[in-house]
Design a protein around this motif. Structure first.
Motif, short mmCIF file in Angstrom:
data_model
loop_
_atom_site.label_atom_id
_atom_site.label_comp_id
_atom_site.label_asym_id
_atom_site.label_seq_id
_atom_site.Cartn_x
_atom_site.Cartn_y
_atom_site.Cartn_z
N ALA A 11 51.84 -51.13 -48.47
CA ALA A 11 53.01 -51.21 -49.35
C ALA A 11 52.73 -50.50 -50.67
O ALA A 11 53.60 -49.79 -51.20
N ALA A 12 51.54 -50.69 -51.21
CA ALA A 12 51.18 -50.05 -52.47
C ALA A 12 51.17 -48.53 -52.33
O ALA A 12 51.68 -47.81 -53.20
N ILE A 13 50.62 -48.05 -51.24
CA ILE A 13 50.57 -46.60 -51.01
C ILE A 13 51.97 -46.04 -50.83
O ILE A 13 52.34 -45.04 -51.45
N GLU A 14 52.78 -46.70 -49.99
CA GLU A 14 54.13 -46.23 -49.70
C GLU A 14 55.01 -46.20 -50.94
O GLU A 14 55.90 -45.35 -51.05
N ARG A 15 54.77 -47.11 -51.87
CA ARG A 15 55.62 -47.23 -53.05
C ARG A 15 55.04 -46.52 -54.28
O ARG A 15 55.51 -46.71 -55.39
N GLY A 16 54.02 -45.71 -54.09
CA GLY A 16 53.49 -44.90 -55.16
C GLY A 16 52.66 -45.61 -56.20
O GLY A 16 52.52 -45.14 -57.32
N PRO A 21 52.09 -40.57 -62.66
CA PRO A 21 52.11 -41.98 -63.05
C PRO A 21 52.54 -42.88 -61.89
O PRO A 21 53.14 -42.40 -60.91
N ARG A 22 52.26 -44.16 -62.02
CA ARG A 22 52.64 -45.12 -60.98
C ARG A 22 54.14 -45.11 -60.79
O ARG A 22 54.91 -45.06 -61.74
N GLN A 23 54.54 -45.16 -59.51
CA GLN A 23 55.97 -45.19 -59.21
C GLN A 23 56.52 -46.61 -59.27
O GLN A 23 57.67 -46.80 -59.64
N GLN A 24 55.71 -47.60 -58.85
CA GLN A 24 56.12 -49.00 -58.91
C GLN A 24 54.93 -49.85 -59.34
O GLN A 24 53.78 -49.51 -59.05
N SER A 25 55.23 -50.95 -59.99
CA SER A 25 54.19 -51.88 -60.44
C SER A 25 53.90 -52.91 -59.35
O SER A 25 54.65 -53.04 -58.37
N VAL A 26 52.84 -53.66 -59.55
CA VAL A 26 52.51 -54.75 -58.62
C VAL A 26 53.68 -55.73 -58.55
O VAL A 26 54.04 -56.18 -57.47
N GLU A 28 56.88 -55.20 -59.02
CA GLU A 28 58.00 -54.62 -58.26
C GLU A 28 57.71 -54.60 -56.77
O GLU A 28 58.58 -54.94 -55.94
N ILE A 29 56.50 -54.23 -56.40
CA ILE A 29 56.15 -54.18 -54.98
C ILE A 29 56.14 -55.57 -54.38
O ILE A 29 56.65 -55.78 -53.27
N ALA A 30 55.58 -56.52 -55.11
CA ALA A 30 55.55 -57.91 -54.61
C ALA A 30 56.97 -58.41 -54.35
O ALA A 30 57.22 -59.05 -53.31
N LYS A 31 57.88 -58.11 -55.26
CA LYS A 31 59.27 -58.52 -55.07
C LYS A 31 59.87 -57.86 -53.84
O LYS A 31 60.54 -58.51 -53.04
N ASP A 32 59.58 -56.57 -53.66
CA ASP A 32 60.10 -55.83 -52.49
C ASP A 32 59.61 -56.43 -51.18
O ASP A 32 60.36 -56.45 -50.20
N VAL A 33 58.35 -56.85 -51.13
CA VAL A 33 57.80 -57.36 -49.87
C VAL A 33 57.95 -58.88 -49.73
O VAL A 33 57.59 -59.43 -48.70
N GLY A 34 58.48 -59.54 -50.76
CA GLY A 34 58.83 -60.95 -50.65
C GLY A 34 57.69 -61.93 -50.85
O GLY A 34 57.68 -62.99 -50.22
#
Length: 77
Positions: A11-16, A21-26, A28-34
């Motif tokens: 998920a971290a790799i896919e979301r940049g 610069p970072r595309q998404q923060s931890v 944001e990714i955590a929220k996306d993956v639930g």
């Protein structure tokens, strides 16, 4: 890697997350993956630690029969 750790890393790799610069923060990714931010961060940290140990074993010839304390590892920039 556990399935959860692998999923966090993917998920971290896919979301940049590792892009500059970072595309998404931890968060944001955590929220996306639930999952909670702390759960996602823990899983990602464990996956990164596993990768570092594999790198050390493969490239540096480190003996992984001993516990690796990442605070004792010096990274060359």
């Amino acid at each position: 890697l556990t399935p959860e750790q692998k999923a966090a890393l993917e998920a971290a790799i896919e979301r940049g997350y590792y892009e500059e610069p970072r595309q998404q923060s931890v968060t944001e990714i955590a929220k996306d993956v639930g999952v909670s931010r702390s759960t996602f961060q823990y899983r990602l940290n464990r996956a990164e630690a596993w990768l570092a140990q594999q790198f050390a074993a493969d490239s540096l010839g480190a003996d992984l029969d001993v516990d690796l304390d990442l605070e004792d590892v010096e990274f060359i920039q």
